[in-house]
Design a protein around this motif. Structure first.
Motif, PDB file in Angstrom:
ATOM      1  N   GLN A  45     -35.232 -21.200 -41.252  1.00 36.93           N
ATOM      2  CA  GLN A  45     -34.017 -20.702 -40.613  1.00 36.93           C
ATOM      3  C   GLN A  45     -33.574 -19.378 -41.222  1.00 36.93           C
ATOM      4  OE1 GLN A  45     -31.476 -24.115 -41.157  1.00 36.93           O
ATOM      5  NE2 GLN A  45     -32.135 -25.088 -39.245  1.00 36.93           N
ATOM      6  N   GLU A  46     -33.758 -19.228 -42.530  1.00 36.25           N
ATOM      7  CA  GLU A  46     -33.414 -17.966 -43.190  1.00 36.25           C
ATOM      8  C   GLU A  46     -34.305 -16.831 -42.676  1.00 36.25           C
ATOM      9  OE1 GLU A  46     -33.881 -18.915 -47.283  1.00 36.25           O
ATOM     10  OE2 GLU A  46     -31.913 -19.887 -47.473  1.00 36.25           O
ATOM     11  N   CYS A  47     -35.600 -17.115 -42.531  1.00 35.40           N
ATOM     12  CA  CYS A  47     -36.529 -16.115 -41.986  1.00 35.40           C
ATOM     13  C   CYS A  47     -36.190 -15.801 -40.533  1.00 35.40           C
ATOM     14  CB  CYS A  47     -37.965 -16.627 -42.091  1.00 35.40           C
ATOM     15  SG  CYS A  47     -38.609 -16.717 -43.776  1.00 35.40           S
ATOM     16  N   GLN A  48     -35.782 -16.816 -39.802  1.00 42.47           N
ATOM     17  CA  GLN A  48     -35.396 -16.655 -38.402  1.00 42.47           C
ATOM     18  C   GLN A  48     -34.209 -15.701 -38.268  1.00 42.47           C
ATOM     19  OE1 GLN A  48     -34.476 -20.420 -36.624  1.00 42.47           O
ATOM     20  NE2 GLN A  48     -34.100 -19.598 -34.592  1.00 42.47           N
ATOM     21  N   GLU A  49     -33.195 -15.907 -39.079  1.00 43.48           N
ATOM     22  CA  GLU A  49     -32.001 -15.056 -39.038  1.00 43.48           C
ATOM     23  C   GLU A  49     -32.336 -13.611 -39.393  1.00 43.48           C
ATOM     24  OE1 GLU A  49     -29.226 -16.885 -41.656  1.00 43.48           O
ATOM     25  OE2 GLU A  49     -28.957 -18.674 -40.406  1.00 43.48           O
ATOM     26  N   LEU A  50     -33.191 -13.425 -40.387  1.00 41.75           N
ATOM     27  CA  LEU A  50     -33.586 -12.076 -40.786  1.00 41.75           C
ATOM     28  C   LEU A  50     -34.355 -11.370 -39.671  1.00 41.75           C
ATOM     29  CD1 LEU A  50     -34.645 -12.634 -44.507  1.00 41.75           C
ATOM     30  CD2 LEU A  50     -32.834 -11.112 -43.698  1.00 41.75           C
ATOM     31  N   THR A  51     -35.233 -12.100 -39.002  1.00 40.75           N
ATOM     32  CA  THR A  51     -36.012 -11.510 -37.910  1.00 40.75           C
ATOM     33  C   THR A  51     -35.095 -11.039 -36.790  1.00 40.75           C
ATOM     34  OG1 THR A  51     -37.820 -13.042 -38.431  1.00 40.75           O
ATOM     35  CG2 THR A  51     -37.963 -11.857 -36.347  1.00 40.75           C
ATOM     36  N   HIS A  52     -34.093 -11.834 -36.461  1.00 41.89           N
ATOM     37  CA  HIS A  52     -33.121 -11.431 -35.434  1.00 41.89           C
ATOM     38  C   HIS A  52     -32.411 -10.136 -35.835  1.00 41.89           C
ATOM     39  CE1 HIS A  52     -33.411 -14.658 -32.588  1.00 41.89           C
ATOM     40  NE2 HIS A  52     -33.127 -15.596 -33.472  1.00 41.89           N
ATOM     41  N   LYS A  53     -32.034 -10.037 -37.092  1.00 42.07           N
ATOM     42  CA  LYS A  53     -31.333  -8.841 -37.565  1.00 42.07           C
ATOM     43  C   LYS A  53     -32.240  -7.611 -37.505  1.00 42.07           C
ATOM     44  CE  LYS A  53     -28.192 -11.276 -40.723  1.00 42.07           C
ATOM     45  NZ  LYS A  53     -27.810 -11.487 -42.147  1.00 42.07           N
ATOM     46  N   ILE A  54     -33.511  -7.802 -37.839  1.00 38.13           N
ATOM     47  CA  ILE A  54     -34.457  -6.684 -37.879  1.00 38.13           C
ATOM     48  C   ILE A  54     -34.659  -6.071 -36.493  1.00 38.13           C
ATOM     49  CG2 ILE A  54     -36.890  -6.078 -38.269  1.00 38.13           C
ATOM     50  CD1 ILE A  54     -36.825  -8.210 -40.565  1.00 38.13           C
ATOM     51  N   ILE A  55     -34.744  -6.912 -35.462  1.00 34.34           N
ATOM     52  CA  ILE A  55     -35.057  -6.400 -34.120  1.00 34.34           C
ATOM     53  C   ILE A  55     -33.822  -6.191 -33.250  1.00 34.34           C
ATOM     54  CG2 ILE A  55     -37.265  -7.616 -34.191  1.00 34.34           C
ATOM     55  CD1 ILE A  55     -35.980  -9.469 -31.954  1.00 34.34           C
ATOM     56  N   SER A  56     -32.642  -6.485 -33.775  1.00 34.92           N
ATOM     57  CA  SER A  56     -31.431  -6.525 -32.944  1.00 34.92           C
ATOM     58  C   SER A  56     -31.172  -5.241 -32.160  1.00 34.92           C
ATOM     59  CB  SER A  56     -30.213  -6.859 -33.809  1.00 34.92           C
ATOM     60  OG  SER A  56     -30.009  -5.853 -34.786  1.00 34.92           O
ATOM     61  N   LYS A  57     -31.524  -4.083 -32.724  1.00 31.96           N
ATOM     62  CA  LYS A  57     -31.248  -2.810 -32.057  1.00 31.96           C
ATOM     63  C   LYS A  57     -32.459  -2.265 -31.300  1.00 31.96           C
ATOM     64  CE  LYS A  57     -27.712  -1.442 -35.403  1.00 31.96           C
ATOM     65  NZ  LYS A  57     -27.288  -0.422 -36.407  1.00 31.96           N
ATOM     66  N   HIS A  58     -33.528  -3.046 -31.236  1.00 30.63           N
ATOM     67  CA  HIS A  58     -34.767  -2.525 -30.656  1.00 30.63           C
ATOM     68  C   HIS A  58     -35.301  -3.324 -29.469  1.00 30.63           C
ATOM     69  CE1 HIS A  58     -35.186   0.200 -34.105  1.00 30.63           C
ATOM     70  NE2 HIS A  58     -34.875  -0.836 -34.867  1.00 30.63           N
ATOM     71  N   LEU A  59     -35.169  -4.635 -29.509  1.00 29.29           N
ATOM     72  CA  LEU A  59     -35.771  -5.474 -28.474  1.00 29.29           C
ATOM     73  C   LEU A  59     -34.706  -6.251 -27.711  1.00 29.29           C
ATOM     74  CD1 LEU A  59     -38.845  -6.846 -30.487  1.00 29.29           C
ATOM     75  CD2 LEU A  59     -38.700  -4.806 -29.054  1.00 29.29           C
ATOM     76  N   THR A  60     -35.096  -6.776 -26.560  1.00 33.39           N
ATOM     77  CA  THR A  60     -34.147  -7.447 -25.675  1.00 33.39           C
ATOM     78  C   THR A  60     -33.985  -8.922 -26.026  1.00 33.39           C
ATOM     79  OG1 THR A  60     -35.822  -8.105 -24.067  1.00 33.39           O
ATOM     80  CG2 THR A  60     -34.862  -5.902 -23.820  1.00 33.39           C
ATOM     81  N   GLN A  61     -33.116  -9.581 -25.265  1.00 29.15           N
ATOM     82  CA  GLN A  61     -32.844 -11.000 -25.480  1.00 29.15           C
ATOM     83  C   GLN A  61     -34.105 -11.840 -25.317  1.00 29.15           C
ATOM     84  OE1 GLN A  61     -30.106 -12.436 -26.640  1.00 29.15           O
ATOM     85  NE2 GLN A  61     -31.255 -14.367 -26.629  1.00 29.15           N
ATOM     86  N   LYS A  62     -35.019 -11.378 -24.483  1.00 29.01           N
ATOM     87  CA  LYS A  62     -36.263 -12.121 -24.274  1.00 29.01           C
ATOM     88  C   LYS A  62     -37.027 -12.283 -25.587  1.00 29.01           C
ATOM     89  CE  LYS A  62     -38.533 -11.198 -20.540  1.00 29.01           C
ATOM     90  NZ  LYS A  62     -39.419 -10.524 -19.551  1.00 29.01           N
ATOM     91  N   SER A  63     -37.033 -11.244 -26.396  1.00 28.58           N
ATOM     92  CA  SER A  63     -37.709 -11.318 -27.691  1.00 28.58           C
ATOM     93  C   SER A  63     -36.961 -12.237 -28.653  1.00 28.58           C
ATOM     94  CB  SER A  63     -37.836  -9.917 -28.305  1.00 28.58           C
ATOM     95  OG  SER A  63     -38.765  -9.140 -27.584  1.00 28.58           O
ATOM     96  N   HIS A  64     -35.634 -12.197 -28.605  1.00 31.05           N
ATOM     97  CA  HIS A  64     -34.839 -13.098 -29.444  1.00 31.05           C
ATOM     98  C   HIS A  64     -35.125 -14.562 -29.078  1.00 31.05           C
ATOM     99  CE1 HIS A  64     -32.288 -10.255 -31.645  1.00 31.05           C
ATOM    100  NE2 HIS A  64     -32.257  -9.524 -30.541  1.00 31.05           N
TER     101      HIS A  64
END
Length: 222
Positions: free
Chosen positions: A156-175
């Motif tokens: 879950q910690e890795c999951q949250e970090l991944t969301h933060k990393i891509i938040s300004k670059h990829l769409t909701q589909k990637s999330h």
């Protein structure tokens, strides 16, 4: 005779999954171009050109660009576990989601699109993921009574970090793909199934995964 037949079937299955991995990489490289947002039109055109070039390469070439052979074997074995646990459809979706995420983040990284803050988050992710890998190895090699919920928390910690990393670059589909991957692999029931000490088949699969994890750690890639 039966042993030879089983070996042939196992080899065929492994090859088919590896081929699928390469095909998915190639497909991901040429699809969903609109998901990567950039500030400059020239940079956007450059990324599109890169994707078109990737789409024209052979499947094996595309696979080598983003995923090394050892990591590919880990994904193949994860696919086996998922297929045995919940069926081919879910396993294929898991593999496809992982591959698309790796490809898109790889393109962002190769084009220097991550900010300094995002690069720090990537370093933090690497450290957390390294700790997660060590915990998985411990669970297999040292203590079967290791608390599976710890693995869930680390995922879950890795999951949250991944969301933060891509938040300004990829769409909701990637999330959504990221959530699917981490929610699947961190599921307690899936972990219990995968690390069941009484399952000869799963023990053999996990053994191969652990061996490849050691290889990646020794080479500094994990």
């Amino acid at each position: 005779m039966s042993s030879k037949t089983n070996n042939k079937e196992e080899s065929s299955q492994t090859t088919s999954v590896s081929q699928q991995l390469a095909r998915q990489l190639e497909a991901a490289a040429e699809s969903d171009e609109e998901e990567i947002s950039v500030n400059a039109s020239a940079l956007s055109l450059g990324i599109r050109a890169q994707k078109k070039l990737l789409s024209k390469l052979s499947s094996k070439s595309v696979a080598k660009i983003f995923i090394d052979e050892t990591s590919g074997r880990i994904l193949d074995n994860l696919h086996k576990l998922a297929r045995n646990y919940s069926g081919k459809k879910d396993a294929d979706k898991l593999l496809k989601s992982i591959i698309k995420t790796i490809v898109k983040m790889g393109i962002l990284y190769k084009n220097d699109l991550f900010t300094e803050h995002e690069l720090k988050l990537i370093d933090e992710f690497r450290n957390r993921f390294h700790s997660l890998a060590k915990s998985i190895i411990t669970l297999y090699e040292v203590d079967f009574k290791f608390d599976r919920s710890v693995l869930t928390r680390m995922c879950q910690e890795c999951q949250e970090l991944t969301h933060k990393i891509i938040s300004k670059h990829l769409t909701q589909k990637s999330h959504t793909r990221i959530d699917y991957v981490f929610n699947y692999v961190s599921n307690i029931e899936f972990l219990e199934y995968s690390f069941n000490p009484n399952s000869t088949i799963n023990r053999a699969i996990i053994k191969e995964i652990i061996a490849d994890m050691h290889t990646l750690m020794d080479s500094g890639f994990l």
